[in-house]
Write a protein that holds these residues in place. Structure first.
Motif, PDB file in Angstrom:
ATOM      1  N   ARG A   1       0.838  -1.206   0.000  1.00  0.00           N
ATOM      2  CA  ARG A   1       0.000   0.000   0.000  1.00  0.00           C
ATOM      3  C   ARG A   1       0.872   1.256   0.000  1.00  0.00           C
ATOM      4  O   ARG A   1       0.572   2.234  -0.663  1.00  0.00           O
ATOM      5  N   GLU A   2       1.963   1.158   0.754  1.00  0.00           N
ATOM      6  CA  GLU A   2       2.912   2.288   0.775  1.00  0.00           C
ATOM      7  C   GLU A   2       3.530   2.498  -0.602  1.00  0.00           C
ATOM      8  O   GLU A   2       3.630   3.608  -1.096  1.00  0.00           O
ATOM      9  N   ARG A   3       3.909   1.370  -1.201  1.00  0.00           N
ATOM     10  CA  ARG A   3       4.613   1.432  -2.481  1.00  0.00           C
ATOM     11  C   ARG A   3       3.748   2.035  -3.584  1.00  0.00           C
ATOM     12  O   ARG A   3       4.235   2.771  -4.433  1.00  0.00           O
ATOM     13  N   PHE A   4       2.454   1.705  -3.538  1.00  0.00           N
ATOM     14  CA  PHE A   4       1.582   2.163  -4.633  1.00  0.00           C
ATOM     15  C   PHE A   4       0.621   3.289  -4.221  1.00  0.00           C
ATOM     16  O   PHE A   4      -0.344   3.565  -4.923  1.00  0.00           O
ATOM     17  N   ALA A   5       0.914   3.900  -3.085  1.00  0.00           N
ATOM     18  CA  ALA A   5       0.045   5.005  -2.643  1.00  0.00           C
ATOM     19  C   ALA A   5       0.131   6.158  -3.634  1.00  0.00           C
ATOM     20  O   ALA A   5       1.192   6.429  -4.204  1.00  0.00           O
ATOM     21  N   LEU A   6      -0.990   6.842  -3.837  1.00  0.00           N
ATOM     22  CA  LEU A   6      -0.996   7.977  -4.771  1.00  0.00           C
ATOM     23  C   LEU A   6      -1.338   9.275  -4.033  1.00  0.00           C
ATOM     24  O   LEU A   6      -1.908  10.194  -4.614  1.00  0.00           O
TER      25      LEU A   6
ATOM     26  N   CYS B   1      -2.618  13.283  -6.336  1.00  0.00           N
ATOM     27  CA  CYS B   1      -4.019  13.691  -6.496  1.00  0.00           C
ATOM     28  C   CYS B   1      -4.122  15.185  -6.799  1.00  0.00           C
ATOM     29  O   CYS B   1      -5.204  15.678  -7.121  1.00  0.00           O
ATOM     30  N   ASP B   2      -3.019  15.902  -6.616  1.00  0.00           N
ATOM     31  CA  ASP B   2      -3.055  17.347  -6.868  1.00  0.00           C
ATOM     32  C   ASP B   2      -2.921  17.628  -8.356  1.00  0.00           C
ATOM     33  O   ASP B   2      -2.416  16.801  -9.117  1.00  0.00           O
ATOM     34  N   LYS B   3      -3.340  18.820  -8.696  1.00  0.00           N
ATOM     35  CA  LYS B   3      -3.332  19.239 -10.094  1.00  0.00           C
ATOM     36  C   LYS B   3      -1.942  19.073 -10.727  1.00  0.00           C
ATOM     37  O   LYS B   3      -1.790  18.569 -11.841  1.00  0.00           O
ATOM     38  N   GLU B   4      -0.914  19.445  -9.940  1.00  0.00           N
ATOM     39  CA  GLU B   4       0.453  19.451 -10.476  1.00  0.00           C
ATOM     40  C   GLU B   4       0.969  18.048 -10.762  1.00  0.00           C
ATOM     41  O   GLU B   4       1.746  17.830 -11.681  1.00  0.00           O
ATOM     42  N   HIS B   5       0.563  17.085  -9.911  1.00  0.00           N
ATOM     43  CA  HIS B   5       1.117  15.728 -10.059  1.00  0.00           C
ATOM     44  C   HIS B   5       0.051  14.707 -10.416  1.00  0.00           C
ATOM     45  O   HIS B   5       0.192  13.524 -10.126  1.00  0.00           O
TER      46      HIS B   5
ATOM     47  N   LEU C   1      -8.612   8.196  -5.301  1.00  0.00           N
ATOM     48  CA  LEU C   1      -8.773   8.216  -3.844  1.00  0.00           C
ATOM     49  C   LEU C   1      -7.601   7.442  -3.256  1.00  0.00           C
ATOM     50  O   LEU C   1      -7.433   6.263  -3.549  1.00  0.00           O
ATOM     51  N   SER C   2      -6.789   8.107  -2.455  1.00  0.00           N
ATOM     52  CA  SER C   2      -5.648   7.404  -1.862  1.00  0.00           C
ATOM     53  C   SER C   2      -5.597   7.699  -0.370  1.00  0.00           C
ATOM     54  O   SER C   2      -5.445   8.839   0.051  1.00  0.00           O
ATOM     55  N   THR C   3      -5.809   6.648   0.440  1.00  0.00           N
ATOM     56  CA  THR C   3      -5.740   6.798   1.903  1.00  0.00           C
ATOM     57  C   THR C   3      -4.749   5.763   2.422  1.00  0.00           C
ATOM     58  O   THR C   3      -4.177   5.002   1.636  1.00  0.00           O
ATOM     59  N   CYS C   4      -4.588   5.695   3.758  1.00  0.00           N
ATOM     60  CA  CYS C   4      -3.618   4.737   4.281  1.00  0.00           C
ATOM     61  C   CYS C   4      -4.071   3.293   4.062  1.00  0.00           C
ATOM     62  O   CYS C   4      -3.251   2.386   4.026  1.00  0.00           O
TER      63      CYS C   4
ATOM     64  N   TRP D   1      -1.156   4.358 -13.203  1.00  0.00           N
ATOM     65  CA  TRP D   1      -0.912   4.186 -11.765  1.00  0.00           C
ATOM     66  C   TRP D   1       0.516   3.666 -11.530  1.00  0.00           C
ATOM     67  O   TRP D   1       1.280   4.227 -10.741  1.00  0.00           O
ATOM     68  N   ALA D   2       0.853   2.594 -12.249  1.00  0.00           N
ATOM     69  CA  ALA D   2       2.181   1.990 -12.080  1.00  0.00           C
ATOM     70  C   ALA D   2       3.276   2.991 -12.463  1.00  0.00           C
ATOM     71  O   ALA D   2       4.278   3.142 -11.749  1.00  0.00           O
ATOM     72  N   THR D   3       3.055   3.696 -13.566  1.00  0.00           N
ATOM     73  CA  THR D   3       4.065   4.656 -14.023  1.00  0.00           C
ATOM     74  C   THR D   3       4.290   5.750 -12.975  1.00  0.00           C
ATOM     75  O   THR D   3       5.430   6.134 -12.702  1.00  0.00           O
TER      76      THR D   3
END
Lengths: 275, 431
Positions: free
Chosen positions: B20-25, B29-33, B48-51, B72-74
């Motif tokens: 979950r840590e590795r693939f957390a987004l 989620c912000d405009k820039e990223h 949606l990315s939570t703990c 997502w992976a990229t």
């Protein structure tokens, strides 16, 4: 204008619907139906008040039936319950009185034709003081009894760490129930005392002596002593919780016994039923 | 359906904390990223990315799920195959059902916890700021919020406490009701006790006292809770002033005994007291619970309360699932209405029905007419309806290759021509 019979039926119907709605809303945990129950109880109370205001004084000269006596207690129960419910802003307190009033209405049905013998000379002030204050204190006692019962049930569950299930989760906090019990008993006792004193005072000219050992007088004084003990301990010794709740229940049950058994079955001055 | 809806995600059930840590987004989620651009097969997107979970929702045509996984992976410098063993992919109504369940906290680690709805609202706001949402996701998310609200009000899935500290506060409310007139004492310092004190303060408690063996630590805690520190040796003297007592000392002997409390109760005129003993070994003599107007809960009692509350929540989750099913069905009907053909049919029928109704009214008003008049009027109306419908139908059919625009066009036409029947209903109810 509706006839007294229609009005009585309407009141009975409204109290019945209020009870059903209130009980169903409480048991099934549906706030909407609890609110509907409160609304119907208020409507029933208003109808009964109008009936009393328009018809009661005219029926008095002919004699007051024991059925009307029960209905009057129902009115006082509603008055106190709704008053306390509004004052404490508590829906449950406002829902308590409807089933009690319904019960009293049901009890009144067989006795609507049985008349109370009210001495002519005392007719006007008799109702105002002796009956009025006693009715009010009985209504307050009824509410104290319900609050006390609920307190005991909830307190036992909390003490014994049992899970609160279903509607018990929506019941008021223990402190509020204790406060309700305290307010009703503390207000009820002076009224009961006044009603009793008025009765003793009037007994002298009517029966020849203030106290004649009549069963009703004996049990009433017994109840008064218990009530006085409760009142004293609540106010002076700071009794709270289970003990005063239990005592309030006992006093109310004795009062019920006094009304139902002594008034109707025993040989007493207060055997009001005239066949 | 021209456009399809996909939900790709992983959560605490499908992936361990390291994955979950590795693939957390969280930072994507912000405009820039923003990690899920609306291009290629994807026309609308939300992250949606939570703990405990990462959920990607997108609508579009073509290999939407494949593109979602790739993006997502990229974003996490991995390839789709690294991600694939841990993810679930839901399509259309299954995606809707999953999102409604997530919003209603039926898929949460702690069933019924309230945070997830706030997190979903934040995710939606960020996606909207990024102009990544359109007709489908806007409707889906608003519906998800209303489903969550319905579940919360119609079931008890979130009604009872499922943490020890909160369970203690809930019990205090059962005893005292409103907490504004109550005061509490914290004896000893422990994480759970501090948490309970925090909850009590949030519930509006009037005053808090702290008694700790080390006065300096007690003062520190008292400052934290804006309370008063008292010397540990004098705690019994202060008990008559407090209604709720939370103990969590390391003492091997009871700190409070029943005989102490008897005297305290007299001084308090029997006002109720609630003891919460979180310490092991226990700080409060169990006999205290035998006294009138005194309630004592130790750590095991509170754990039991929490277990029972969790069981209640699990029972209520069945009711909540039925609500979700019902709402999925309603959403499915809306999704179906987004197809071009049924909308065209509805548009024509609506216009024809209106024309026929107006014709009937007019003929009634005009009275007996020449036999040739009626067919002429009907032909005129039919022609008028056909011509009036021509432009919106052409707009609906639009550019066949621009699939991504189709739902937006359909939604617009349906709203303009009131095909959901809202205006008509209002008008008819008003009349």
């Amino acid at each position: 204008m509706t006839s007294p019979e229609t009005g009585t039926l309407l009141t009975l119907g409204l109290y019945a619907l209020a009870s059903i709605s209130g009980i169903a809303g409480t048991a099934l945990r549906l706030p909407f139906w609890r609110k509907v129950g409160c609304g119907l109880a208020v409507a029933g109370f208003i109808v009964q008040t109008l009936i009393l205001a328009t018809g009661f004084h005219t029926s008095l000269p002919g004699g007051l039936s024991i059925g009307a006596y029960f209905q009057m207690i129902a009115w006082f129960v509603m008055l106190c319950g709704l008053g306390i419910g509004i004052k404490m802003r508590n829906e449950t307190a406002a829902l308590f009185p409807a089933p009690l009033a319904l019960l009293l209405f049901a009890m009144s049905a067989p006795y609507l034709q049985s008349l109370i013998r009210v001495p002519e000379s005392l007719k006007a002030s008799f109702f105002a003081l002796h009956i009025g204050t006693l009715f009010l204190s009985l209504a307050l006692l009824a509410l104290a009894c319900v609050a006390g019962l609920l307190f005991i049930v909830l307190e036992r569950r909390i003490k014994s760490k049992q899970h609160m299930q279903g509607f018990l989760q929506d019941m008021p906090a223990l402190s509020l129930l204790d406060k309700l019990n305290a307010v009703t008993t503390i207000t009820g006792f002076p009224l009961y005392t006044l009603g009793l004193a008025a009765g003793l005072l009037w007994a002298k000219p009517v029966y020849g002596a203030s106290f004649s050992g009549d069963p009703k007088e004996v049990i009433t004084i017994g109840i008064w002593l218990l009530y006085a003990w409760l009142f004293h301990n609540r106010l002076i010794n700071g009794w709270k919780g289970r003990k005063p709740a239990r005592l309030a229940i006992i006093i109310f049950l004795l009062s019920l016994f006094s009304i139902i058994v002594v008034n109707t079955l025993m040989d007493t001055h207060h055997a009001f039923i005239r066949s | 359906m021209d456009c399809e809806l996909y939900l790709v995600g992983l959560n605490h059930r499908t992936a361990g904390v390291d994955v979950r840590e590795r693939f957390a987004l969280t930072n994507h989620c912000d405009k820039e990223h923003w990690a899920l651009p609306c291009q290629g097969a994807i026309s609308e997107a939300l992250i949606l990315s939570t703990c405990n979970r990462v959920e990607l929702v997108a609508s579009g045509c073509g290999d939407v799920a494949g593109q979602m996984l790739h993006c997502w992976a990229t974003a996490r410098n991995a390839c789709s195959d690294d991600l694939r063993p841990y993810v679930y992919i839901h399509k259309n109504l299954e995606a809707v059902r999953h999102l409604f369940s997530v919003a209603s906290s039926l898929d949460s680690m702690v069933l019924g916890e309230p945070q997830i709805l706030g997190q979903l609202k934040t995710a939606y706001r960020k996606a909207a700021d990024n102009h990544s949402t359109g007709v489908i996701l806007n409707r889906l998310l608003h519906k998800a919020f209303s489903v969550a609200k319905r579940v919360r009000t119609e079931t008890a899935v979130a009604s009872s406490a499922v943490s020890i500290s909160y369970a203690a506060v809930e019990l205090a409310k059962r005893i005292f009701g409103e907490m504004h007139d109550q005061s509490a004492m914290l004896i000893g310092a422990g994480e759970m006790a501090e948490l309970a004190a925090t909850h009590l303060l949030q519930a509006g408690i009037k005053e808090i006292f702290v008694a700790n063996r080390t006065l300096a630590r007690g003062q520190e805690l008292a400052a934290q809770f804006k309370g008063t520190a008292i010397p540990f040796e004098q705690l019994v003297d202060h008990l008559s002033r407090v209604d709720i007592i939370i103990t969590s000392t390391g003492s091997v002997e009871p700190v409070i005994r029943a005989r102490d409390i008897r005297a305290v109760l007299k001084a308090r005129k029997n006002r109720p007291m609630f003891f919460i003993d979180i310490a092991v070994p226990r700080d409060i003599d169990p006999d205290v619970n035998g006294l009138d107007n005194v309630y004592l809960y130790d750590i095991d009692d509170l754990k039991e309360v929490v277990e029972e509350n969790l069981a209640t929540r699990r029972d209520e989750a069945t009711k909540a699932a039925a609500i979700v099913d019902e709402e999925v069905e309603a959403f499915s009907q809306w999704l179906t209405s987004l197809n071009v053909q049924p909308t065209i049919v509805e548009l024509i029928n609506r216009a024809e029905n209106m024309a026929q109704a107006e014709l009937a009214r007019t003929l009634k008003r005009l009275g007996p007419l020449d036999e040739s008049v009626r067919p002429a009027l009907e032909a005129m109306l039919h022609s008028l309806v056909r011509k009036l419908n021509h432009a919106p139908i052409m707009y609906l059919k639009g550019d066949e290759s621009a699939h991504d625009q189709s739902p937006a066009r359909i939604s617009l036409i349906r709203r303009i021509f009131d095909l959901e029947g809202k205006t008509c209903t209002r008008r008819s109810s008003g009349s």
